[in-house]
Write an enzyme that holds these catalytic residues in place. Structure first.
Site, mmCIF file in Angstrom:
data_model
loop_
_atom_site.group_PDB
_atom_site.id
_atom_site.type_symbol
_atom_site.label_atom_id
_atom_site.label_comp_id
_atom_site.label_asym_id
_atom_site.label_seq_id
_atom_site.Cartn_x
_atom_site.Cartn_y
_atom_site.Cartn_z
ATOM 1 N N SER A 8 0.840 -1.204 0.000
ATOM 2 C CA SER A 8 0.000 0.000 0.000
ATOM 3 C C SER A 8 0.869 1.246 0.000
ATOM 4 O O SER A 8 1.641 1.483 0.934
ATOM 5 C CB SER A 8 -0.899 0.014 1.238
ATOM 6 O OG SER A 8 -1.452 1.300 1.377
ATOM 7 N N HIS A 33 -1.318 -1.268 -4.189
ATOM 8 C CA HIS A 33 -2.580 -0.978 -3.520
ATOM 9 C C HIS A 33 -2.669 0.533 -3.288
ATOM 10 O O HIS A 33 -1.786 1.125 -2.656
ATOM 11 C CB HIS A 33 -2.641 -1.735 -2.189
ATOM 12 C CG HIS A 33 -3.925 -1.594 -1.454
ATOM 13 N ND1 HIS A 33 -5.036 -2.375 -1.739
ATOM 14 C CD2 HIS A 33 -4.297 -0.773 -0.446
ATOM 15 C CE1 HIS A 33 -6.020 -2.043 -0.930
ATOM 16 N NE2 HIS A 33 -5.604 -1.055 -0.137
ATOM 17 N N ASP A 35 -4.931 3.639 -1.771
ATOM 18 C CA ASP A 35 -6.005 3.943 -0.822
ATOM 19 C C ASP A 35 -6.543 5.340 -1.055
ATOM 20 O O ASP A 35 -5.843 6.329 -0.837
ATOM 21 C CB ASP A 35 -5.463 3.833 0.611
ATOM 22 C CG ASP A 35 -5.188 2.394 0.987
ATOM 23 O OD1 ASP A 35 -6.128 1.590 0.935
ATOM 24 O OD2 ASP A 35 -4.024 2.076 1.308
ATOM 25 N N MET A 37 -9.171 8.142 0.031
ATOM 26 C CA MET A 37 -9.990 8.511 1.205
ATOM 27 C C MET A 37 -10.552 9.910 1.033
ATOM 28 O O MET A 37 -9.836 10.820 0.610
ATOM 29 C CB MET A 37 -9.103 8.487 2.450
ATOM 30 C CG MET A 37 -8.401 7.173 2.685
ATOM 31 S SD MET A 37 -7.334 7.293 4.130
ATOM 32 C CE MET A 37 -6.652 5.636 4.158
ATOM 33 N N HIS A 66 -8.570 0.996 -3.836
ATOM 34 C CA HIS A 66 -9.473 0.800 -2.706
ATOM 35 C C HIS A 66 -10.149 2.135 -2.395
ATOM 36 O O HIS A 66 -9.506 3.040 -1.884
ATOM 37 C CB HIS A 66 -8.633 0.286 -1.513
ATOM 38 C CG HIS A 66 -9.391 0.165 -0.237
ATOM 39 N ND1 HIS A 66 -8.745 -0.029 0.977
ATOM 40 C CD2 HIS A 66 -10.715 0.199 0.052
ATOM 41 C CE1 HIS A 66 -9.645 -0.109 1.933
ATOM 42 N NE2 HIS A 66 -10.846 0.037 1.402
ATOM 43 N N MET A 68 -12.293 4.444 -0.336
ATOM 44 C CA MET A 68 -12.909 4.706 0.973
ATOM 45 C C MET A 68 -13.610 6.048 0.875
ATOM 46 O O MET A 68 -13.195 7.046 1.476
ATOM 47 C CB MET A 68 -11.834 4.697 2.063
ATOM 48 C CG MET A 68 -11.371 3.307 2.410
ATOM 49 S SD MET A 68 -9.797 3.285 3.269
ATOM 50 C CE MET A 68 -8.696 3.284 1.858
ATOM 51 N N MET A 137 -11.623 -5.887 5.631
ATOM 52 C CA MET A 137 -10.788 -4.956 6.395
ATOM 53 C C MET A 137 -10.432 -5.606 7.729
ATOM 54 O O MET A 137 -11.304 -6.016 8.488
ATOM 55 C CB MET A 137 -11.537 -3.640 6.668
ATOM 56 C CG MET A 137 -11.761 -2.749 5.469
ATOM 57 S SD MET A 137 -10.273 -2.383 4.494
ATOM 58 C CE MET A 137 -9.191 -1.599 5.692
ATOM 59 N N ASP A 175 -6.811 -6.518 4.241
ATOM 60 C CA ASP A 175 -6.223 -5.178 4.283
ATOM 61 C C ASP A 175 -6.174 -4.639 5.706
ATOM 62 O O ASP A 175 -7.215 -4.399 6.312
ATOM 63 C CB ASP A 175 -7.056 -4.248 3.389
ATOM 64 C CG ASP A 175 -6.413 -2.880 3.224
ATOM 65 O OD1 ASP A 175 -5.261 -2.691 3.648
ATOM 66 O OD2 ASP A 175 -7.090 -2.003 2.651
HETATM 67 C C1 DX5 Z 1 -6.344 1.465 5.699
HETATM 68 C C2 DX5 Z 1 -5.933 1.145 4.309
HETATM 69 C C3 DX5 Z 1 -4.841 0.181 4.199
HETATM 70 C C4 DX5 Z 1 -3.552 0.605 4.813
HETATM 71 C C5 DX5 Z 1 -2.895 -0.657 5.294
HETATM 72 O O1 DX5 Z 1 -7.476 2.243 5.666
HETATM 73 O O2 DX5 Z 1 -7.022 0.650 3.575
HETATM 74 O O3 DX5 Z 1 -4.640 -0.233 2.852
HETATM 75 O O4 DX5 Z 1 -2.688 1.273 3.937
HETATM 76 O O5 DX5 Z 1 -1.801 -0.292 6.014
HETATM 77 P P1 DX5 Z 1 -1.054 -1.283 7.014
HETATM 78 O O6 DX5 Z 1 -0.596 -2.444 6.210
HETATM 79 O O7 DX5 Z 1 0.056 -0.415 7.522
HETATM 80 O O8 DX5 Z 1 -2.042 -1.658 8.069
HETATM 81 ZN ZN ZN Z 2 -6.567 -0.257 1.568
#
Ligand code: DX5
Ligand code: ZN
Length: 228
Positions: A8, A33, A35, A37, A66, A68, A137, A175
């Site tokens: 990620s 990956h 993320d 947000m 991903h 969010m 998650m 994740d």
């Molecule tokens: C959290 C994200 C993850 C995050 C995982 O909201 O969706 O993808 O980057 O990070 P680690 O592996 O550090 O928990």
């Molecule tokens: Zn993620």
């Protein structure tokens, strides 16, 4: 199938993204990956289209996006156009999930659904055959570097049963909080894709860490490698 590793970029060095992307390109990792947000669905804001479009020029592996964000259906086509191989939306964020899944597929990408830690697997009974992937998650979404939630193992087993009973071909992605101590157990429970942010990017040797994640639970794996 052999499991896939998806570092990620949320935990990468944003002032040196090209360097971290290059490292992942050279590594044994399978996907990037990303993320996304919005500060509403989760209490954090990350990055959006301009960054993904630029990243796409340097990445040599598929982009696992991903989302969010609330009402992700508003943006799925733009994420596919920006270069996503797979777009995953949260079950909790999309009221007309079936329509959203087919909007992703019609735009030309693989489609995934993400479940927050409190959302039970059985809610996917009537859509499991339509999706390419389900992401569980294993932390509350919003931040990297959080503690892994142990209930995840039970959810993996239930999800695996649901997939097998329904004849779905969906992959199971995990994740949050994935590390060298839990990766083998996650694979054994049925996980197909492991996201790792902090574990990779806070490591002093990210290439070796990716190698250890990639070979965990396989014949290539040596216990002493993990332990020391
Ligand atoms: C959290 C994200 C993850 C995050 C995982 O909201 O969706 O993808 O980057 O990070 P680690 O592996 O550090 O928990
Ligand atoms: Zn993620």
């Amino acid at each position: 199938m052999n499991h896939l590793i998806a570092p990620s970029l949320l935990s990468a060095d944003f002032a040196n993204l090209a360097k971290d992307i290059d490292m992942v390109n050279k590594s044994e990792a399978d996907w990037f990956h990303l993320d996304i947000m919005d500060g509403v669905f989760v209490p954090n804001i990350s990055f959006g289209f301009p960054v993904i479009e630029k990243i796409r020029k340097y990445t040599e592996k598929p982009l696992d996006v991903h989302l969010m964000i609330i009402q992700p259906e508003r943006y799925v086509e733009r994420f596919v156009k920006a270069g996503a191989y797979l777009v995953s939306v949260h079950y909790e964020a999309s009221i007309h999930l079936h329509r959203t899944i087919y909007a992703i597929k019609d735009a030309g990408a693989k489609a995934g659904i993400v479940l927050n830690p409190h959302t039970p697997v059985h809610l996917l009974e009537n859509i499991i055959k339509d999706v390419d992937l389900v992401m569980i998650m294993s932390v509350n979404p919003g931040y990297g570097g959080q503690k892994f939630i142990e209930e995840t193992y039970t959810k993996i087993v239930w999800l695996k049963n649901l997939i097998q009973q329904s004849g779905s071909e969906a992959l199971i992605e995990i994740d949050g909080g994935v590390d060298l101590n839990n990766v083998a157990s996650l694979i054994k429970s049925g996980a197909d894709v492991l996201v790792a942010g902090n574990t990779v990017f806070s490591s002093t040797d990210p290439l070796k860490t990716i190698h250890l994640l990639k070979t965990a639970g396989t014949d290539d794996h040596k216990d002493q490698e993990i332990l020391g």
